[in-house]
Design a protein around this motif. Sequence first.
Motif, PDB file in Angstrom:
ATOM      1  N   ARG A  29       0.850  -1.199   0.000  1.00 15.13           N
ATOM      2  CA  ARG A  29       0.000   0.000   0.000  1.00 15.13           C
ATOM      3  C   ARG A  29       0.883   1.246   0.000  1.00 15.13           C
ATOM      4  O   ARG A  29       1.851   1.336   0.760  1.00 15.13           O
ATOM      5  CB  ARG A  29      -0.918   0.001   1.225  1.00 15.13           C
ATOM      6  N   LYS A  30       0.520   2.202  -0.844  1.00 15.57           N
ATOM      7  CA  LYS A  30       1.279   3.441  -0.973  1.00 15.57           C
ATOM      8  C   LYS A  30       0.427   4.624  -0.533  1.00 15.57           C
ATOM      9  O   LYS A  30      -0.725   4.760  -0.952  1.00 15.57           O
ATOM     10  CB  LYS A  30       1.736   3.639  -2.418  1.00 15.57           C
ATOM     11  N   LEU A  31       1.011   5.477   0.298  1.00 20.42           N
ATOM     12  CA  LEU A  31       0.354   6.706   0.737  1.00 20.42           C
ATOM     13  C   LEU A  31       1.200   7.885   0.275  1.00 20.42           C
ATOM     14  O   LEU A  31       2.377   7.984   0.623  1.00 20.42           O
ATOM     15  CB  LEU A  31       0.200   6.733   2.258  1.00 20.42           C
ATOM     16  N   ARG A  80       1.588  12.033   0.159  1.00 14.90           N
ATOM     17  CA  ARG A  80       1.143  13.282   0.778  1.00 14.90           C
ATOM     18  C   ARG A  80       2.034  14.436   0.319  1.00 14.90           C
ATOM     19  O   ARG A  80       3.256  14.294   0.259  1.00 14.90           O
ATOM     20  CB  ARG A  80       1.196  13.181   2.300  1.00 14.90           C
ATOM     21  N   GLU A 137      -3.414  14.328  -0.958  1.00 13.71           N
ATOM     22  CA  GLU A 137      -3.212  13.011  -0.353  1.00 13.71           C
ATOM     23  C   GLU A 137      -3.835  11.958  -1.258  1.00 13.71           C
ATOM     24  O   GLU A 137      -4.999  12.099  -1.675  1.00 13.71           O
ATOM     25  CB  GLU A 137      -3.835  12.941   1.045  1.00 13.71           C
ATOM     26  N   GLN A 138      -3.067  10.917  -1.571  1.00 16.82           N
ATOM     27  CA  GLN A 138      -3.544   9.851  -2.442  1.00 16.82           C
ATOM     28  C   GLN A 138      -3.137   8.498  -1.867  1.00 16.82           C
ATOM     29  O   GLN A 138      -2.037   8.360  -1.325  1.00 16.82           O
ATOM     30  CB  GLN A 138      -2.971  10.004  -3.858  1.00 16.82           C
ATOM     31  N   LYS A 139      -4.011   7.511  -2.015  1.00 15.01           N
ATOM     32  CA  LYS A 139      -3.737   6.159  -1.567  1.00 15.01           C
ATOM     33  C   LYS A 139      -3.929   5.194  -2.730  1.00 15.01           C
ATOM     34  O   LYS A 139      -4.842   5.365  -3.535  1.00 15.01           O
ATOM     35  CB  LYS A 139      -4.667   5.766  -0.414  1.00 15.01           C
ATOM     36  N   GLU A 140      -3.076   4.186  -2.790  1.00 11.03           N
ATOM     37  CA  GLU A 140      -3.214   3.177  -3.837  1.00 11.03           C
ATOM     38  C   GLU A 140      -2.549   1.879  -3.408  1.00 11.03           C
ATOM     39  O   GLU A 140      -1.698   1.858  -2.510  1.00 11.03           O
ATOM     40  CB  GLU A 140      -2.614   3.658  -5.154  1.00 11.03           C
TER      41      GLU A 140
END
Length: 250
Positions: A118-120, A122, A132-135
């Motif tokens: 998981r990548k966060l 900021r 802010e993005q999550k993938e």
Amino acid sequence: MMKRGIISLLGLMLFLFSSLQAESIRADYDVSYGIFGTIGTAKAKLEKSAGRYKIEIYLEATGLAKQLSGNRKEKHLSRGRIDRNGVLISDTYEVVRSYRKTKVVKTYTIDHKANQVRKLYRKYKKGKLVDEQKEVLTFFSANDLLTLYFNLNKLLPDKHKAGTYNFQAVGAEKQKGKVTVVIPSKKDLPDFKHDLGDGAAWYATVIIHQKIFMSKEGRLQIAVGKDGITQTALLKDLILFGDIKAVRKK
């Protein structure tokens, strides 16, 4: 151009802190670029304790490059555990880049049970969070870019036999983690010794398969000393002004 050169310090320095065997060790480097001379410094530190490890790398622009890059700084931090064979297994990998009034933080969490990363992402402006993005990455690896190069000593069966080896590493998601290591043939070895210096324990070319500065594939030549620490690294095939070179301080 110089600003992009500082960005490429990451691609250059990640390969330097490999194959270390001590419980705690530090290594400092000067980074230069052709006619511009020294454009940055890097400090690397490894700590191992009670079956856990921590690797930290700090990059900082200096001189004219510092002014042109907006006082660019980078920090890379890898934490995880050490298996019974001495292999580093990453749990988290974080990259922090700052320049002028902007800071970007990328945090990767490696879930070994779910085989998932998981990548966060900021981004901060003047200390305020603006994006802010999550993938979830499309590939899984127990190595990040730092542990991969540390583990090369165990992953390469014979560091003196010519060959090509492909690996995956978290932090190189633009190419789905692909990183290639090429051990030179006896025919090519004299060129490595000429460019990087004689007396290293082994030599290699590392290809990260993405553009770094004006190097199309990010081809980095390294010379690893007898103590397991990279002594010299060279980012070649640039169009102008010479090569980007990192040399360990004595």
